[in-house]
Design a protein around this motif. Structure first.
Motif, PDB file in Angstrom:
ATOM      1  N   UNK A   1       0.834  -1.201   0.000  1.00  0.00           N
ATOM      2  CA  UNK A   1       0.000   0.000   0.000  1.00  0.00           C
ATOM      3  C   UNK A   1       0.866   1.248   0.000  1.00  0.00           C
ATOM      4  N   UNK A   2       0.396   2.276  -0.691  1.00  0.00           N
ATOM      5  CA  UNK A   2       1.052   3.582  -0.684  1.00  0.00           C
ATOM      6  C   UNK A   2       0.016   4.619  -0.257  1.00  0.00           C
ATOM      7  N   UNK A   3       0.384   5.413   0.744  1.00  0.00           N
ATOM      8  CA  UNK A   3      -0.532   6.416   1.290  1.00  0.00           C
ATOM      9  C   UNK A   3       0.150   7.780   1.235  1.00  0.00           C
ATOM     10  N   UNK A   4      -0.450   8.720   0.522  1.00  0.00           N
ATOM     11  CA  UNK A   4       0.131  10.058   0.461  1.00  0.00           C
ATOM     12  C   UNK A   4      -0.323  10.877   1.667  1.00  0.00           C
ATOM     13  N   UNK A   5       0.471  11.899   1.975  1.00  0.00           N
ATOM     14  CA  UNK A   5       0.135  12.740   3.119  1.00  0.00           C
ATOM     15  C   UNK A   5       0.003  11.939   4.392  1.00  0.00           C
ATOM     16  N   UNK A   6       0.945  11.024   4.618  1.00  0.00           N
ATOM     17  CA  UNK A   6       0.770  10.028   5.679  1.00  0.00           C
ATOM     18  C   UNK A   6       1.753  10.155   6.832  1.00  0.00           C
ATOM     19  N   UNK A   7       2.301  11.345   7.037  1.00  0.00           N
ATOM     20  CA  UNK A   7       3.210  11.519   8.172  1.00  0.00           C
ATOM     21  C   UNK A   7       2.481  11.893   9.452  1.00  0.00           C
ATOM     22  N   UNK A   8       1.177  12.165   9.363  1.00  0.00           N
ATOM     23  CA  UNK A   8       0.401  12.528  10.549  1.00  0.00           C
ATOM     24  C   UNK A   8      -1.080  12.379  10.223  1.00  0.00           C
TER      25      UNK A   8
ATOM     26  N   UNK B   1      -1.116  -2.903  10.153  1.00  0.00           N
ATOM     27  CA  UNK B   1      -1.584  -3.853  11.161  1.00  0.00           C
ATOM     28  C   UNK B   1      -2.390  -4.986  10.541  1.00  0.00           C
ATOM     29  N   UNK B   2      -2.984  -4.729   9.359  1.00  0.00           N
ATOM     30  CA  UNK B   2      -3.698  -5.784   8.644  1.00  0.00           C
ATOM     31  C   UNK B   2      -2.758  -6.641   7.808  1.00  0.00           C
ATOM     32  N   UNK B   3      -1.464  -6.318   7.838  1.00  0.00           N
ATOM     33  CA  UNK B   3      -0.464  -7.140   7.170  1.00  0.00           C
ATOM     34  C   UNK B   3       0.184  -6.532   5.951  1.00  0.00           C
ATOM     35  N   UNK B   4      -0.322  -5.397   5.485  1.00  0.00           N
ATOM     36  CA  UNK B   4       0.208  -4.809   4.267  1.00  0.00           C
ATOM     37  C   UNK B   4       1.586  -4.189   4.480  1.00  0.00           C
ATOM     38  N   UNK B   5       2.420  -4.291   3.464  1.00  0.00           N
ATOM     39  CA  UNK B   5       3.655  -3.514   3.427  1.00  0.00           C
ATOM     40  C   UNK B   5       3.271  -2.104   2.995  1.00  0.00           C
ATOM     41  N   UNK B   6       3.718  -1.108   3.730  1.00  0.00           N
ATOM     42  CA  UNK B   6       3.230   0.255   3.536  1.00  0.00           C
ATOM     43  C   UNK B   6       4.364   1.201   3.157  1.00  0.00           C
ATOM     44  N   UNK B   7       4.071   2.081   2.216  1.00  0.00           N
ATOM     45  CA  UNK B   7       4.974   3.181   1.884  1.00  0.00           C
ATOM     46  C   UNK B   7       4.334   4.487   2.315  1.00  0.00           C
ATOM     47  N   UNK B   8       5.049   5.211   3.166  1.00  0.00           N
ATOM     48  CA  UNK B   8       4.637   6.535   3.621  1.00  0.00           C
ATOM     49  C   UNK B   8       5.184   7.573   2.649  1.00  0.00           C
TER      50      UNK B   8
ATOM     51  N   UNK C   1       7.289   1.848  -8.315  1.00  0.00           N
ATOM     52  CA  UNK C   1       6.610   1.709  -9.615  1.00  0.00           C
ATOM     53  C   UNK C   1       5.269   0.982  -9.557  1.00  0.00           C
ATOM     54  N   UNK C   2       5.111   0.050  -8.582  1.00  0.00           N
ATOM     55  CA  UNK C   2       3.875  -0.715  -8.505  1.00  0.00           C
ATOM     56  C   UNK C   2       3.386  -0.790  -7.065  1.00  0.00           C
ATOM     57  N   UNK C   3       2.087  -0.651  -6.878  1.00  0.00           N
ATOM     58  CA  UNK C   3       1.464  -0.893  -5.574  1.00  0.00           C
ATOM     59  C   UNK C   3       0.123  -1.570  -5.815  1.00  0.00           C
ATOM     60  N   UNK C   4      -0.385  -2.197  -4.774  1.00  0.00           N
ATOM     61  CA  UNK C   4      -1.685  -2.863  -4.856  1.00  0.00           C
ATOM     62  C   UNK C   4      -2.811  -1.998  -4.308  1.00  0.00           C
TER      63      UNK C   4
END
Length: 264
Positions: A10-17, A29-36, A81-84
């Motif tokens: 997963x990639x989430x923008x604006x995710x520092x707060x 917490x649901x198991x995803x690898x996350x990019x902040x 380059x790729x996210x789900x």
């Protein structure tokens, strides 16, 4: 219901707060690898550390870029380059009388609130479509349905997100990729609390009293009667990103405390 996203990125923008960080933490917490994604290295690193603590793993990472610009979006795409799962959370707001909103302010809010999501979705949706699975979310606002007089440009930018989301869901019909908007209401984010603190100081009351007064004056139809927490908003986002939400697409999912006066 057990949400399992361990095979997803997963990639989430604006995710520092705020809401973005809560969503990123919930997905992790649901198991995803996350990019902040954020503009400041120290804030990105702090967010990644927070997510590691919340998830009990160390597979989150960060990209320092500003998706509010075309160059920033390209930097994010080159780094990942790729996210789900794509959660377009980046957004700005601020009260400003309509007659003082100049062209530059309109342009800025559309670049940040709308075009950041358009550019990233345009790229990532292609890979999701090819793989036959994906989740795209645009974090909108109840202000998209209830344009606030104190920040018309903000409400209009969020209404535009609703249109993009519905249109993209049609483009991706039958592909296994869902596209939805999440509509929070007033939420206890860092920015909202800062605004409440300023208003409270002007009136000589506490922040808690100001929150109640703000709702009474600006969102009197609220059924929740309080500001939501970022985690309450994140719970809906995590569900919408899950395999269990496979039949939910092309819609606006509300977590705005019943402010919108509509039964549909």
């Amino acid at each position: 219901m057990q949400i399992e996203l361990s095979e997803k990125h997963a990639l989430v923008t604006g995710s520092t707060a705020g809401i973005g960080l809560a969503i990123a933490s919930g997905l992790a917490q649901a198991g995803s690898r996350v990019t902040v994604v954020g503009r400041d290295r120290s804030r990105v690193d702090k967010a990644v550390a927070h997510i590691h603590q919340a998830s009990g793993r160390d597979d989150a990472s960060g990209v320092v870029a500003d998706p509010g610009t075309a160059e920033g979006c390209q930097a994010v795409i080159e780094a990942r380059p790729e996210v789900d799962i794509l959660v377009n959370n980046l957004g700005i707001y601020g009260a400003l009388p309509f007659f003082e909103i100049d062209d530059a302010a309109w342009e800025e809010i559309f670049q940040v609130n709308l075009m950041s999501g358009v550019r990233l979705a345009r790229h990532y949706a292609k890979g999701m479509h090819a793989r036959g699975w994906g989740r795209i979310q645009f974090i909108s606002s109840e202000s998209a349905l209830n344009i606030p007089a104190e920040m018309v440009h903000y409400g209009v930018s969020k209404a535009a997100l609703q249109g993009v989301s519905r249109g993209l869901a049609k483009v991706l019909a039958g592909s296994g990729v869902t596209v939805n908007t999440i509509l929070p209401g007033p939420t206890r984010t860092e920015g909202a609390l800062g605004m409440m603190a300023e208003l409270a100081a002007e009136r000589g009351i506490s922040v808690e009293e100001m929150e109640t007064l703000f709702l009474d004056e600006n969102r009197p139809s609220t059924l929740l009667k309080r500001f939501a927490t970022p985690e309450e908003v994140a719970s809906l986002s995590v569900y919408a990103a899950s395999p269990q939400a496979s039949a939910t697409t092309g819609t606006a999912l509300r977590v705005e405390g019943g402010i919108v006066e509509s039964i549909t």
